[in-house]
Structure formats: structure tokens, C-alpha cells
Design a protein around this motif. Structure first.
Motif, PDB file in Angstrom:
ATOM      1  N   CYS A  50      -5.196   4.643  -4.589  1.00 46.01           N
ATOM      2  CA  CYS A  50      -5.478   3.303  -4.073  1.00 46.01           C
ATOM      3  C   CYS A  50      -6.647   2.601  -4.754  1.00 46.01           C
ATOM      4  O   CYS A  50      -6.500   1.491  -5.269  1.00 46.01           O
ATOM      5  CB  CYS A  50      -5.723   3.376  -2.569  1.00 46.01           C
ATOM      6  SG  CYS A  50      -4.272   3.892  -1.620  1.00 46.01           S
ATOM      7  N   CYS A  57      -3.483  -8.329   1.281  1.00 49.55           N
ATOM      8  CA  CYS A  57      -3.434  -6.884   1.034  1.00 49.55           C
ATOM      9  C   CYS A  57      -3.001  -6.157   2.303  1.00 49.55           C
ATOM     10  O   CYS A  57      -3.780  -5.978   3.240  1.00 49.55           O
ATOM     11  CB  CYS A  57      -4.795  -6.388   0.559  1.00 49.55           C
ATOM     12  SG  CYS A  57      -5.328  -7.158  -0.990  1.00 49.55           S
ATOM     13  N   VAL A  94      -6.285   1.786   7.103  1.00 52.43           N
ATOM     14  CA  VAL A  94      -4.989   2.441   6.908  1.00 52.43           C
ATOM     15  C   VAL A  94      -4.715   3.459   8.005  1.00 52.43           C
ATOM     16  O   VAL A  94      -3.585   3.932   8.140  1.00 52.43           O
ATOM     17  CB  VAL A  94      -4.916   3.126   5.528  1.00 52.43           C
ATOM     18  CG1 VAL A  94      -5.015   2.111   4.419  1.00 52.43           C
ATOM     19  CG2 VAL A  94      -5.993   4.194   5.382  1.00 52.43           C
ATOM     20  N   LYS A 108      -6.532  -5.077   3.602  1.00 48.49           N
ATOM     21  CA  LYS A 108      -7.177  -3.883   3.075  1.00 48.49           C
ATOM     22  C   LYS A 108      -8.038  -4.205   1.858  1.00 48.49           C
ATOM     23  O   LYS A 108      -7.665  -5.018   1.017  1.00 48.49           O
ATOM     24  CB  LYS A 108      -6.116  -2.841   2.697  1.00 48.49           C
ATOM     25  CG  LYS A 108      -6.718  -1.538   2.170  1.00 48.49           C
ATOM     26  CD  LYS A 108      -5.652  -0.519   1.797  1.00 48.49           C
ATOM     27  CE  LYS A 108      -6.296   0.707   1.156  1.00 48.49           C
ATOM     28  NZ  LYS A 108      -5.300   1.733   0.779  1.00 48.49           N
ATOM     29  N   HIS A 156       1.226   2.631   3.937  1.00 40.62           N
ATOM     30  CA  HIS A 156       0.320   3.777   3.887  1.00 40.62           C
ATOM     31  C   HIS A 156       0.502   4.607   5.154  1.00 40.62           C
ATOM     32  O   HIS A 156       0.670   4.075   6.243  1.00 40.62           O
ATOM     33  CB  HIS A 156      -1.121   3.272   3.795  1.00 40.62           C
ATOM     34  CG  HIS A 156      -2.129   4.312   3.404  1.00 40.62           C
ATOM     35  ND1 HIS A 156      -2.475   5.360   4.239  1.00 40.62           N
ATOM     36  CD2 HIS A 156      -2.879   4.463   2.282  1.00 40.62           C
ATOM     37  CE1 HIS A 156      -3.395   6.106   3.645  1.00 40.62           C
ATOM     38  NE2 HIS A 156      -3.652   5.587   2.454  1.00 40.62           N
ATOM     39  N   GLU A 199       1.630  -1.672  -5.303  1.00 40.36           N
ATOM     40  CA  GLU A 199       0.498  -0.767  -5.550  1.00 40.36           C
ATOM     41  C   GLU A 199       1.010   0.506  -6.216  1.00 40.36           C
ATOM     42  O   GLU A 199       1.847   0.449  -7.101  1.00 40.36           O
ATOM     43  CB  GLU A 199      -0.271  -0.476  -4.248  1.00 40.36           C
ATOM     44  CG  GLU A 199      -1.695  -0.023  -4.490  1.00 40.36           C
ATOM     45  CD  GLU A 199      -2.270   0.812  -3.360  1.00 40.36           C
ATOM     46  OE1 GLU A 199      -3.469   0.698  -3.114  1.00 40.36           O
ATOM     47  OE2 GLU A 199      -1.528   1.597  -2.751  1.00 40.36           O
ATOM     48  N   ARG A 206      -6.414  -0.680  -7.383  1.00 42.61           N
ATOM     49  CA  ARG A 206      -6.928  -2.006  -7.030  1.00 42.61           C
ATOM     50  C   ARG A 206      -7.997  -2.460  -8.010  1.00 42.61           C
ATOM     51  O   ARG A 206      -8.065  -3.646  -8.366  1.00 42.61           O
ATOM     52  CB  ARG A 206      -7.453  -1.967  -5.590  1.00 42.61           C
ATOM     53  CG  ARG A 206      -6.323  -1.883  -4.589  1.00 42.61           C
ATOM     54  CD  ARG A 206      -6.741  -1.390  -3.201  1.00 42.61           C
ATOM     55  NE  ARG A 206      -5.536  -1.067  -2.462  1.00 42.61           N
ATOM     56  CZ  ARG A 206      -4.926  -1.896  -1.604  1.00 42.61           C
ATOM     57  NH1 ARG A 206      -5.455  -3.093  -1.369  1.00 42.61           N
ATOM     58  NH2 ARG A 206      -3.832  -1.542  -0.995  1.00 42.61           N
ATOM     59  N   ASP A 234       0.858  -1.178   0.000  1.00 34.54           N
ATOM     60  CA  ASP A 234       0.000   0.000   0.000  1.00 34.54           C
ATOM     61  C   ASP A 234       0.898   1.232   0.000  1.00 34.54           C
ATOM     62  O   ASP A 234       1.584   1.506   0.988  1.00 34.54           O
ATOM     63  CB  ASP A 234      -0.898  -0.011   1.245  1.00 34.54           C
ATOM     64  CG  ASP A 234      -2.084   0.922   1.140  1.00 34.54           C
ATOM     65  OD1 ASP A 234      -2.217   1.600   0.105  1.00 34.54           O
ATOM     66  OD2 ASP A 234      -2.887   0.984   2.088  1.00 34.54           O
ATOM     67  N   ASP A 235       0.931   1.937  -1.127  1.00 32.06           N
ATOM     68  CA  ASP A 235       1.681   3.193  -1.222  1.00 32.06           C
ATOM     69  C   ASP A 235       3.189   3.017  -1.031  1.00 32.06           C
ATOM     70  O   ASP A 235       3.788   3.635  -0.148  1.00 32.06           O
ATOM     71  CB  ASP A 235       1.165   4.213  -0.187  1.00 32.06           C
ATOM     72  CG  ASP A 235      -0.240   4.704  -0.468  1.00 32.06           C
ATOM     73  OD1 ASP A 235      -0.867   4.202  -1.413  1.00 32.06           O
ATOM     74  OD2 ASP A 235      -0.719   5.580   0.280  1.00 32.06           O
ATOM     75  N   VAL A 254      -1.500  -3.012   4.733  1.00 28.90           N
ATOM     76  CA  VAL A 254      -1.686  -1.566   4.889  1.00 28.90           C
ATOM     77  C   VAL A 254      -0.332  -0.854   4.959  1.00 28.90           C
ATOM     78  O   VAL A 254      -0.280   0.370   5.121  1.00 28.90           O
ATOM     79  CB  VAL A 254      -2.533  -1.223   6.133  1.00 28.90           C
ATOM     80  CG1 VAL A 254      -3.931  -1.774   5.990  1.00 28.90           C
ATOM     81  CG2 VAL A 254      -1.869  -1.724   7.414  1.00 28.90           C
TER      82      VAL A 254
END
Length: 447
Positions: free
Chosen positions: A59, A158, A128, A107, A163, A232, A63, A18-19, A160
């Protein structure tokens, strides 16, 4: 005649960050050590894509693209928090038709449920905004992957990480003063503080990748399980997420396939997130639907082809993230053209520099990224480099052209140099053709 192992449908485990910007990982050139030993090991043994891109560095759109094989405008999620069009088929329906169980833990950030009817597995944090290290329980994941050895499965883990808020990892591996910051960030104490914490969460994600791989090995699943690691979109700092810059749209993609497929490869073939789902369908023995934007990567994976796409395309729509702003972009692997469709507007993201527009983020008024950006403004008052970086981020010309081989962070805009005029014409035409093909009328509002 295919051997028995090749005839058996492979399992799929996708571990999604994530990020995280790709070049934060060691195998993608991180100048800071200790960020990704498990991913680096996987890359050394498997397949690494150096030109994998997400179409939109936000995000929910990222996805939706991954899970539907359709780019943002086509699937309906072209601004953050938007819903995918009802009736769209996702990875769940496509693989269930081929006999798979399809599960997800962690997530979500996608809707509606009718498009994404996963078997949801407990054990990983969905929020998040969770403060501190998120607890993990792998028992549900283990039960899912070992439930029925006669039925193939697809599992999405998935995370987090990483993030914001960045407060969940062990940052003792790095000395703040010794960090090497990306050139597109203003060097302030606040930037360094949070970049160190961000690296710690990247490392936390890497540890999850290691645990996932061990789970596969410990349960004797490695001989028929493909593992795919994706980061991601880019980090939620200025110049990454919420932009069409490479620090936002260029993605890490590392795969480890069973021995019946290709084992080791580094490829610079241009690919996008919408290509992942067709690849899974193809590997599972299915026919890839012709209405998908994505194309199977199996010819690349099996070394039957060296190239995949002529171009990768990108978009940004501000939506609820800030004042109206839109841009489209394309790369041929060497040059990137960004076409800012609203150049008269200042660029702003609500959670970063919304203070310029009177926004107040009531949920998280002291977001980490906001603190970073405020420290840039302070330094810009007396430092020319800082001032230039802030202005570059806030006020953008209609066209930006960058040589990605020579300008990693896209700081030297070539669009005003006459010798690049013909290249701009070609790339602009490619964007226009893509927008037409996607049905993209540059409508920023979610209907």
C-alpha cells in the motif's frame, strides 16, 4: 491552433481502490460476474491500459509512487509504512504550481505531511480496519469540485475497499459453491468464503466509482474533467499483495478524458504508476521534470504512439512485514523474470504465515488472510495440489521465469529450461541496470 477547450486546464478525479487484483474486474477478464459494472462501462467508453503496473505491491509504496512520479527506492518508500524522503515533491506541489487545488478524501497511508500537503476532505473512512460497510458522505467532495469554477482541481478519492477485513459488501450476488477461484489459490471452504466477501467489496468500490462519475455529470463537469480509476496493488491474499507476481503488481487503469483528448482506446503499452503524475502535468500544460522516473502517457492517450516502456520493473522488500526477504523482477510484456535475492530464506508475511516464525499479530490475530492460509496448510497435509501451492509460496528459487501469455498465475517456472537461458541473461541484466539507476543496494531496513 488549439481550440479553447484544449487550452483550458482539465480537472482530474482519481478514484483509487485498496488491494484489488485487476482480473477481478469484468473488463479485465473476471470469470465471476457482477463485480464491476460501473468500471466496465467506463472502460467501454474510455481508455483501458492492459499493461499498467505498480512497482511494489504494497500500500504505502504504491501510493508514494503514484503521488511522486518516482519509484520506491528513489522516493524513499520501499517498505510498507516507510516515509517518503523529505524534500520530495508530490502531486500537490506539482499541480499547485500550475494553478490547481489538490484535495484528497479517504485512506492516506503516506508521510510526511510536508511532502503531501493535501487539502483533506472529510466524508470517507481512512481506517482499513473498519468493520462492516463504511459510511460515506459526499457533501465535502461536492463542495470541493464545485467551489471555484474558474480554478482547475485535482481530487483523489481513496477507498478502503477491498482491503481486508472483507465484511463490508453485499455478497448475495454470488453463490459460494459456484465461484471460480484463481488457479494460484488453494480451493478450500475458507478460501471460498472470504473470496466471496472480497468480491462484494470490489463491487462496493465499483459503486463508489459510479457515484463519483455521477457527481461529475450532475455538476456539469464532465466536459472538462478527466477521470482515472486505479485498483492500487493486488488483493491481500497469498500470491497477490506482498509479491512481485502479476496478481499483485498488474493494475487496472481505466481513464475517461474530455472530448478534446482521445475518447476510446485499449492499449497494451507497458506503463507504471510513476507515469500517472507526469501525464497530469503534461495534460495541464506543464513541463514534466526530467528527474522523475515516470513519463507522460499523453502520446499513448492521443494515439501519437503505440509503445511507452520496454520493461516494467518490480521489487519486494519485507521490511516490517516479516523475516528478511527481497526480490526484484522485470517484464517485457510477455515474459517475467523474478530474481529472489534471498532464496535461502523462507518467504513469510507476518499477517499471513507468521505463525511459522512465532509472530503474533496482536491487533488482528484472526485476520481473514491468515485464516485462508491456515486452511491451505490443513489441506496440504492430504492434497498434492494444495501442498505444491503452499510450497511454491513459501520456498522460492533464485530465479523464476514465466510466460505471462500462457501462464496467467505464474505456476510454471521456466528458469531451468536451457532454451530460455539467453532470455534470462537479458532480463537479469535489465534488472541489474535498473537497480543501479535507482540506487538500489538491496537494503531492507528503513533508515
Amino acid at each position: 491552433m488549439l481550440n479553447a477547450q484544449k487550452q483550458q486546464k482539465p480537472n482530474f478525479v482519481i478514484v483509487l481502490a485498496d488491494d484489488i487484483s485487476a482480473n477481478t474486474l469484468g473488463c479485465y477478464g473476471s470469470p465471476n460476474p457482477n463485480t464491476s459494472p460501473n468500471i466496465d462501462q467506463l472502460a467501454s467508453e474510455g481508455i483501458k491500459f492492459t499493461n499498467m503496473f505498480v512497482s511494489q505491491a504494497i500500500c504505502a509504496p504504491a501510493r508514494a509512487e503514484l503521488m511522486t512520479g518516482l519509484m520506491p527506492v528513489k522516493n524513499g518508500c520501499s517498505i510498507n509504512h516507510a516515509a517518503t524522503k523529505k524534500g520530495t515533491l508530490s502531486i500537490v506541489q506539482h499541480l499547485e504550481k500550475l494553478g490547481y487545488r489538490v484535495g484528497l478524501t479517504g485512506k492516506r497511508h503516506f508521510k510526511p505531511k510536508s511532502v503531501y500537503p493535501y487539502e483533506f476532505i472529510d466524508g470517507f473512512i481512512q481506517s482499513v480496519g473498519f468493520r462492516g460497510p463504511a459510511p460515506e458522505d459526499w457533501s465535502g467532495v461536492k463542495e470541493f469540485v464545485t467551489r471555484n469554477p474558474n480554478q482547475p482541481f485535482c481530487l483523489l478519492i481513496c477507498s478502503v475497499n477491498a482491503h481486508a477485513p472483507w465484511d463490508a459488501g453485499d455478497s448475495s450476488l454470488w453463490n459460494t459453491d459456484e465461484l471460480i477461484l484463481p488457479d494460484n489459490l488453494v480451493d478450500t471452504d475458507v478460501t471460498r468464503k472470504f473470496f466471496r466477501e472480497y468480491l462484494a467489496e470490489v463491487r462496493a468500490f465499483d459503486e463508489q466509482v459510479g457515484k463519483a462519475r455521477n457527481l461529475i455529470k450532475d455538476n456539469s463537469l464532465e466536459k472538462n474533467t478527466a477521470m482515472i480509476v486505479l485498483d492500487e496493488n493486488g488483493t491481500g491474499m497469498p500470491g497477490g499483495k506482498w509479491t512481485t507476481y502479476d496478481w499483485g503488481v498488474r493494475s487496472a487503469c481505466v481513464m475517461k478524458w474530455p472530448k478534446s483528448f482521445n475518447q476510446k482506446l485499449e492499449t497494451n503499452a507497458i506503463a507504471q504508476y510513476c507515469d500517472i503524475l507526469p501525464t497530469l502535468i503534461d495534460a495541464a500544460g506543464g513541463n514534466v521534470p526530467t528527474n522523475l522516473d515516470g513519463k507522460s502517457l499523453m502520446p499513448i492517450i492521443n494515439k501519437q504512439a503505440d509503445t511507452h516502456r520496454e520493461y516494467a520493473f518490480f521489487l519486494y522488500n519485507s521490511g516490517s512485514e516479516g523475516p528478511e526477504y527481497a526480490s526484484r523482477a522485470v517484464t517485457d510484456g510477455k515474459f517475467k523474470l523474478i530474481w529472489n535475492l534471498t532464496p535461502d530464506n523462507l518467504y513469510a508475511v507476518r499477517v499471513i504465515n507468521g505463525f511459522d516464525y512465532g509472530y503474533v499479530d496482536k491487533k488482528m490475530p484472526d485476520r481473514d488472510v491468515r485464516q485462508i492460509y491456515l486452511s491451505w496448510f490443513e489441506k496440504a497435509g492430504y492434497n498434492e495440489t494444495a501442498s505444491n501451492l503452499v510450497q511454491r509460496y513459501k520456498k522460492r528459487p533464485e530465479f523464476e521465469l514465466y510466460n505471462l501469455n500462457e501462464d496467467l498465475y505464474e505456476l510454471n517456472n521456466l528458469s531451468n529450461q536451457p532454451e530460455y537461458g539467453s532470455r534470462i541473461t537479458v532480463l537479469k541484466k535489465a534488472i541489474q541496470d535498473w537497480m543501479k539507476q535507482q540506487g538500489d543496494d538491496v537494503n531492507y531496513q528503513n533508515k
